[in-house]
Design a protein around this motif. Structure first.
Motif, PDB file in Angstrom:
ATOM      1  N   VAL A 374       0.839  -1.208   0.000  1.00 43.56           N
ATOM      2  CA  VAL A 374       0.000   0.000   0.000  1.00 43.56           C
ATOM      3  C   VAL A 374       0.873   1.257   0.000  1.00 43.56           C
ATOM      4  CG1 VAL A 374      -2.008  -1.076   1.077  1.00 43.56           C
ATOM      5  CG2 VAL A 374      -0.202  -0.139   2.528  1.00 43.56           C
ATOM      6  N   PRO A 375       0.424   2.316  -0.690  1.00 47.11           N
ATOM      7  CA  PRO A 375       1.190   3.570  -0.703  1.00 47.11           C
ATOM      8  C   PRO A 375       1.097   4.284   0.632  1.00 47.11           C
ATOM      9  CG  PRO A 375      -0.877   3.854  -1.885  1.00 47.11           C
ATOM     10  CD  PRO A 375      -0.801   2.401  -1.513  1.00 47.11           C
ATOM     11  N   VAL A 376       2.190   4.963   1.022  1.00 42.22           N
ATOM     12  CA  VAL A 376       2.244   5.622   2.320  1.00 42.22           C
ATOM     13  C   VAL A 376       2.681   7.079   2.171  1.00 42.22           C
ATOM     14  CG1 VAL A 376       4.584   4.725   2.737  1.00 42.22           C
ATOM     15  CG2 VAL A 376       3.214   5.511   4.669  1.00 42.22           C
ATOM     16  N   VAL A 377       2.019   7.956   2.911  1.00 45.89           N
ATOM     17  CA  VAL A 377       2.387   9.368   2.996  1.00 45.89           C
ATOM     18  C   VAL A 377       2.647   9.691   4.466  1.00 45.89           C
ATOM     19  CG1 VAL A 377       1.663  11.745   2.574  1.00 45.89           C
ATOM     20  CG2 VAL A 377       0.877   9.929   1.068  1.00 45.89           C
ATOM     21  N   VAL A 378       3.688  10.439   4.751  1.00 50.96           N
ATOM     22  CA  VAL A 378       3.989  10.835   6.126  1.00 50.96           C
ATOM     23  C   VAL A 378       3.348  12.190   6.421  1.00 50.96           C
ATOM     24  CG1 VAL A 378       5.824  11.476   7.746  1.00 50.96           C
ATOM     25  CG2 VAL A 378       6.123   9.503   6.232  1.00 50.96           C
ATOM     26  N   ALA A 379       2.604  12.265   7.515  1.00 48.43           N
ATOM     27  CA  ALA A 379       2.039  13.532   7.989  1.00 48.43           C
ATOM     28  C   ALA A 379       2.889  14.016   9.158  1.00 48.43           C
ATOM     29  CB  ALA A 379       0.594  13.344   8.435  1.00 48.43           C
ATOM     30  N   ILE A 380       3.558  15.153   8.976  1.00 45.35           N
ATOM     31  CA  ILE A 380       4.339  15.735  10.081  1.00 45.35           C
ATOM     32  C   ILE A 380       3.370  16.615  10.885  1.00 45.35           C
ATOM     33  CG2 ILE A 380       6.332  17.109  10.744  1.00 45.35           C
ATOM     34  CD1 ILE A 380       7.518  16.552   7.969  1.00 45.35           C
ATOM     35  N   ASN A 381       2.976  16.127  12.046  1.00 48.41           N
ATOM     36  CA  ASN A 381       2.040  16.862  12.900  1.00 48.41           C
ATOM     37  C   ASN A 381       2.801  18.012  13.561  1.00 48.41           C
ATOM     38  OD1 ASN A 381      -0.140  17.622  14.450  1.00 48.41           O
ATOM     39  ND2 ASN A 381       0.056  15.934  15.906  1.00 48.41           N
ATOM     40  N   HIS A 382       2.471  19.229  13.207  1.00 46.45           N
ATOM     41  CA  HIS A 382       3.259  20.404  13.569  1.00 46.45           C
ATOM     42  C   HIS A 382       3.085  20.819  15.024  1.00 46.45           C
ATOM     43  CE1 HIS A 382       4.006  24.859  13.680  1.00 46.45           C
ATOM     44  NE2 HIS A 382       5.101  24.456  13.075  1.00 46.45           N
ATOM     45  N   PHE A 383       4.196  21.114  15.673  1.00 45.39           N
ATOM     46  CA  PHE A 383       4.208  21.747  16.994  1.00 45.39           C
ATOM     47  C   PHE A 383       4.852  23.125  16.842  1.00 45.39           C
ATOM     48  CE2 PHE A 383       3.241  17.556  18.288  1.00 45.39           C
ATOM     49  CZ  PHE A 383       2.831  17.569  19.629  1.00 45.39           C
ATOM     50  N   VAL A 384       4.435  24.081  17.680  1.00 44.08           N
ATOM     51  CA  VAL A 384       4.927  25.450  17.528  1.00 44.08           C
ATOM     52  C   VAL A 384       6.436  25.554  17.731  1.00 44.08           C
ATOM     53  CG1 VAL A 384       2.759  26.579  18.091  1.00 44.08           C
ATOM     54  CG2 VAL A 384       4.310  25.930  19.942  1.00 44.08           C
ATOM     55  N   SER A 385       7.014  24.599  18.453  1.00 42.55           N
ATOM     56  CA  SER A 385       8.456  24.648  18.707  1.00 42.55           C
ATOM     57  C   SER A 385       9.285  24.127  17.538  1.00 42.55           C
ATOM     58  CB  SER A 385       8.786  23.831  19.965  1.00 42.55           C
ATOM     59  OG  SER A 385       8.374  22.487  19.804  1.00 42.55           O
ATOM     60  N   ASP A 386       8.640  23.505  16.531  1.00 43.59           N
ATOM     61  CA  ASP A 386       9.382  22.966  15.388  1.00 43.59           C
ATOM     62  C   ASP A 386      10.024  24.092  14.577  1.00 43.59           C
ATOM     63  OD1 ASP A 386       8.209  20.613  16.221  1.00 43.59           O
ATOM     64  OD2 ASP A 386       6.809  20.465  14.541  1.00 43.59           O
ATOM     65  N   THR A 387      11.259  23.877  14.155  1.00 47.88           N
ATOM     66  CA  THR A 387      11.914  24.858  13.280  1.00 47.88           C
ATOM     67  C   THR A 387      11.879  24.374  11.836  1.00 47.88           C
ATOM     68  OG1 THR A 387      14.140  23.897  13.407  1.00 47.88           O
ATOM     69  CG2 THR A 387      13.486  25.420  15.180  1.00 47.88           C
ATOM     70  N   ASP A 388      12.064  25.304  10.913  1.00 44.01           N
ATOM     71  CA  ASP A 388      12.042  24.954   9.486  1.00 44.01           C
ATOM     72  C   ASP A 388      13.102  23.915   9.156  1.00 44.01           C
ATOM     73  OD1 ASP A 388       9.996  26.744   9.159  1.00 44.01           O
ATOM     74  OD2 ASP A 388      11.241  28.343   8.293  1.00 44.01           O
ATOM     75  N   ALA A 389      14.274  24.058   9.775  1.00 40.40           N
ATOM     76  CA  ALA A 389      15.373  23.131   9.484  1.00 40.40           C
ATOM     77  C   ALA A 389      15.031  21.722   9.967  1.00 40.40           C
ATOM     78  CB  ALA A 389      16.659  23.625  10.143  1.00 40.40           C
ATOM     79  N   GLU A 390      14.369  21.623  11.131  1.00 38.82           N
ATOM     80  CA  GLU A 390      14.000  20.303  11.657  1.00 38.82           C
ATOM     81  C   GLU A 390      12.943  19.638  10.784  1.00 38.82           C
ATOM     82  OE1 GLU A 390      14.755  20.957  16.464  1.00 38.82           O
ATOM     83  OE2 GLU A 390      12.869  21.636  15.557  1.00 38.82           O
ATOM     84  N   VAL A 391      11.965  20.422  10.359  1.00 38.93           N
ATOM     85  CA  VAL A 391      10.924  19.882   9.480  1.00 38.93           C
ATOM     86  C   VAL A 391      11.531  19.418   8.163  1.00 38.93           C
ATOM     87  CG1 VAL A 391       8.872  20.476   8.138  1.00 38.93           C
ATOM     88  CG2 VAL A 391       9.055  21.223  10.526  1.00 38.93           C
ATOM     89  N   GLN A 392      12.459  20.225   7.629  1.00 39.59           N
ATOM     90  CA  GLN A 392      13.094  19.863   6.361  1.00 39.59           C
ATOM     91  C   GLN A 392      13.905  18.581   6.503  1.00 39.59           C
ATOM     92  OE1 GLN A 392      12.374  21.557   3.468  1.00 39.59           O
ATOM     93  NE2 GLN A 392      13.343  19.739   2.554  1.00 39.59           N
ATOM     94  N   ALA A 393      14.516  18.389   7.674  1.00 42.39           N
ATOM     95  CA  ALA A 393      15.294  17.165   7.903  1.00 42.39           C
ATOM     96  C   ALA A 393      14.400  15.928   7.810  1.00 42.39           C
ATOM     97  CB  ALA A 393      15.979  17.228   9.270  1.00 42.39           C
ATOM     98  N   VAL A 394      13.192  16.021   8.362  1.00 42.43           N
ATOM     99  CA  VAL A 394      12.259  14.895   8.268  1.00 42.43           C
ATOM    100  C   VAL A 394      11.839  14.686   6.816  1.00 42.43           C
ATOM    101  CG1 VAL A 394      10.023  13.982   9.000  1.00 42.43           C
ATOM    102  CG2 VAL A 394      11.422  15.286  10.628  1.00 42.43           C
ATOM    103  N   LYS A 395      11.520  15.769   6.120  1.00 43.08           N
ATOM    104  CA  LYS A 395      11.095  15.660   4.715  1.00 43.08           C
ATOM    105  C   LYS A 395      12.189  15.023   3.858  1.00 43.08           C
ATOM    106  CE  LYS A 395       7.692  19.417   4.353  1.00 43.08           C
ATOM    107  NZ  LYS A 395       7.327  20.658   3.653  1.00 43.08           N
ATOM    108  N   ASP A 396      13.425  15.468   4.083  1.00 41.32           N
ATOM    109  CA  ASP A 396      14.540  14.920   3.297  1.00 41.32           C
ATOM    110  C   ASP A 396      14.710  13.430   3.563  1.00 41.32           C
ATOM    111  OD1 ASP A 396      14.977  17.444   2.275  1.00 41.32           O
ATOM    112  OD2 ASP A 396      16.666  17.905   3.606  1.00 41.32           O
ATOM    113  N   TYR A 397      14.595  13.046   4.834  1.00 43.31           N
ATOM    114  CA  TYR A 397      14.760  11.630   5.184  1.00 43.31           C
ATOM    115  C   TYR A 397      13.658  10.790   4.534  1.00 43.31           C
ATOM    116  CZ  TYR A 397      15.079   7.266   7.687  1.00 43.31           C
ATOM    117  OH  TYR A 397      15.192   5.926   7.961  1.00 43.31           O
ATOM    118  N   VAL A 398      12.417  11.258   4.653  1.00 41.72           N
ATOM    119  CA  VAL A 398      11.291  10.502   4.092  1.00 41.72           C
ATOM    120  C   VAL A 398      11.456  10.346   2.582  1.00 41.72           C
ATOM    121  CG1 VAL A 398       8.790  10.543   3.686  1.00 41.72           C
ATOM    122  CG2 VAL A 398       9.709  11.135   5.948  1.00 41.72           C
TER     123      VAL A 398
END
Length: 558
Positions: A374-398
């Motif tokens: 089955v196809p999978v999509v990752v949902a990054i559930n946002h917290f206010v403390s998240d930084t752009d660089a941290e979010v991008q790190a998850v996106k790059d890994y996925v």
């Protein structure tokens, strides 16, 4: 920056009469059995009337292994349902009911969060429509009838040393895990060892959640094995003539409940087996009904994908003849940091390296879900403390794992914050790319099924089970139970059976402590490591903070 609590947001909800919510799915007022103004049950006659319709698309929401930082799986499920409706799709949500045990223990509530909630929040987390009380009563009626039968001469020749039916209670109470029953002399029966599980681990719960209708439910209840004779032959619930009365107690509980999200979209909330000790999915009847009424159905499976999603695929889909068209895997930057070795108290500051170090947990879940076709999509559930660089790190890994990750802000913004994910999920579901297949065949030996889950999902080296357990599995195969799927009971916090082993561990073994045959539900429960089927309360339970305020409103559910 201060935020309103979940319960404050829920209390301000602009709820519509439940008849208006039902009308969105074509359910008339005559087909709703209202419980007050904002919740109702859907009649079995109506459910029967829509069976000829085509199914909508099924979207499963699952997650990484839970951490104390919180992942927000139910919040994302609710948000995605609202998001699909917001982009013009006809969507419904299917989630489980909340157990009183964890509400007063660790969790304090389970109806989503922020601006992605199902309401009425207080009732859903407390007695709701009484389904769990009905399940508890039906289960314990069977317990009473077993001991009563033994007291009045034991015509079925039950070996009282081999009564395997335990009692249940919808509360975390470790003192009841192992008890001695029938003390007090001749009038009270024959003393024996007994014990309690929590209601959500009850086989009656599993039977209700997997049954298609009341006839199927009564058959499943009758198939429950309650004890064995001295010659090891099984004694069934129907032998005690308990299945009819149990079905009567469950007559109303069998009908799915419908409520609404904060954005007035329909949500089915029905059934509630835990995913760490049971099969972790809402009822088959709620999901299959929703699929006949909506074009998209968003449902969730409990805890991480190694538990809830695995059981959804191998047990629920197999039993119900359904298959997911898309899987959404929920992760948070905070949880990645914890998997990367950061303590909960230190999650605030930016730490891209810790995010990257924790991502292998996410990667393993992605690979596991893909292994079902089955196809999978990752949902990054946002917290206010998240930084752009941290979010991008998850996106790059996925992306490196051959999937895509989308940032979702539904907690703070409701459907507006999750439209990108909703649009992508609808595209994938509509594309027909899913090639779903369970992980193992029905005709595989039971121990081989256990090994398949342990090695392919947990990435363990071996399953550790003594000869007594292997002999028990072979005996069940000889009795005709060889085709049953496996329901693994293990810690939700790790791929291993050690709750403290985060990340993506390898080189571990899976110790099997006990196996239980749930012949009525139709699966084998495999109890691993130190997992308990009756949880205990934590040192500081949520119950200490739950109370009525001066206005008579509930405080402390969050």
């Amino acid at each position: 920056m201060s935020f309103k609590s979940d319960i404050e947001i829920a209390r301000e909800a602009n709820k519509k009469p439940i008849q208006e919510i039902g009308a969105k799915l074509g359910i008339t007022s005559d087909d709703l059995l209202p419980y007050g103004h904002d919740k109702a049950k859907v009649s079995q006659d109506f459910i029967n009337s829509v069976q000829g319709r085509e199914n909508g698309k099924l979207i499963l929401v699952t997650a990484i292994n839970p951490t104390p930082a919180g992942e927000g799986k139910t919040t994302t499920t609710v948000g995605l349902g609202d998001g699909l409706n917001a982009i013009g799709k006809k969507a419904a949500i299917c989630i489980r009911e909340a157990s009183l045990g964890p509400c007063f223990g660790m969790k304090g509530g389970a109806a989503g969060g922020g601006y992605a909630q199902v309401v009425p929040m207080e009732e859903m987390n407390l007695h709701f429509t009484g389904d769990f009380h009905a399940i508890t009563s039906a289960h314990n009626l069977l317990s009473a009838m077993i001991d009563n039968h033994i007291y009045w001469g034991n015509e079925l020749e039950i070996d009282i040393r081999r009564v395997v039916w335990r009692r249940v209670l919808d509360m975390n109470d470790r003192a009841l895990r192992q008890i001695t029953a029938s003390l007090g002399g001749v009038a009270n029966g024959f003393p024996r060892e007994a014990g309690f599980d929590i209601t959500v681990a009850s086989e009656v719960m599993a039977c209700l959640c997997l049954a298609n209708d009341l006839t199927d439910l009564q058959k499943r209840l009758g198939d429950i094995i309650v004890a064995y004779r001295r010659d090891r032959s099984p004694v069934y619930c129907r032998d005690l003539k308990a299945d009819g009365a149990m079905t009567v107690l469950l007559k109303d509980a069998m009908q799915p409940n419908i409520v609404q999200t904060l954005e007035n979209n329909p949500a089915f909330v029905h059934g509630g087996p835990f995913a760490n000790i049971a099969h972790g999915c809402n009822s088959v009847i709620a999901t299959t009904t929703a699929l006949k009424l909506a074009d998209y159905v968003v449902t969730e499976a409990g805890f991480g994908a190694d538990l809830g999603a695995e059981k959804f695929m191998n047990i629920k889909c197999r039993k119900a003849g359904i298959a997911p068209d898309c899987v959404v895997l929920v992760a948070t930057v905070r949880a990645m940091k914890m998997n990367g070795g950061v303590a909960k108290a230190d999650l605030g500051p930016e730490n891209v390296q810790a995010v990257q170090d924790g991502c292998p947990n996410l990667g393993r879940h992605i690979g596991n879900v893909k292994s079902f076709g089955v196809p999978v999509v990752v949902a990054i559930n946002h917290f206010v403390s998240d930084t752009d660089a941290e979010v991008q790190a998850v996106k790059d890994y996925v992306e490196s794992q051959g999937a895509e990750a989308i940032l979702c802000k539904h907690w703070a913004s409701g459907s507006d914050g999750i439209k990108e994910l909703a649009t992508r999920v609808a595209e994938i579901a509509d594309s027909g790319v899913s090639q779903f297949a369970p992980l193992y065949r029905d005709d595989m030996p039971l121990f081989d099924k256990i090994e398949t889950i342990a090695k392919r999902i947990y990435r363990a080296d071996e399953v550790l089970a003594d000869q007594k357990i292997r002999d028990q599995l072979r005996a069940w195969e000889d009795q005709g139970f060889d085709h049953l799927p496996i329901c693994m009971a293990k810690t939700q916090y790790s791929f291993s059976t050690d709750p403290n082993l985060r990340g993506a561990p390898t080189g571990h073994g899976v110790p099997v402590r006990e196996v239980r045959l749930s012949a009525g539900a139709g699966f084998i429960v495999v109890i691993c490591g130190e997992i308990m089927t009756m949880p205990g309360l934590p040192r500081t339970p949520s119950a200490e903070q739950i109370m009525l305020n001066d206005a008579g409103e509930v405080e402390g559910l969050f």
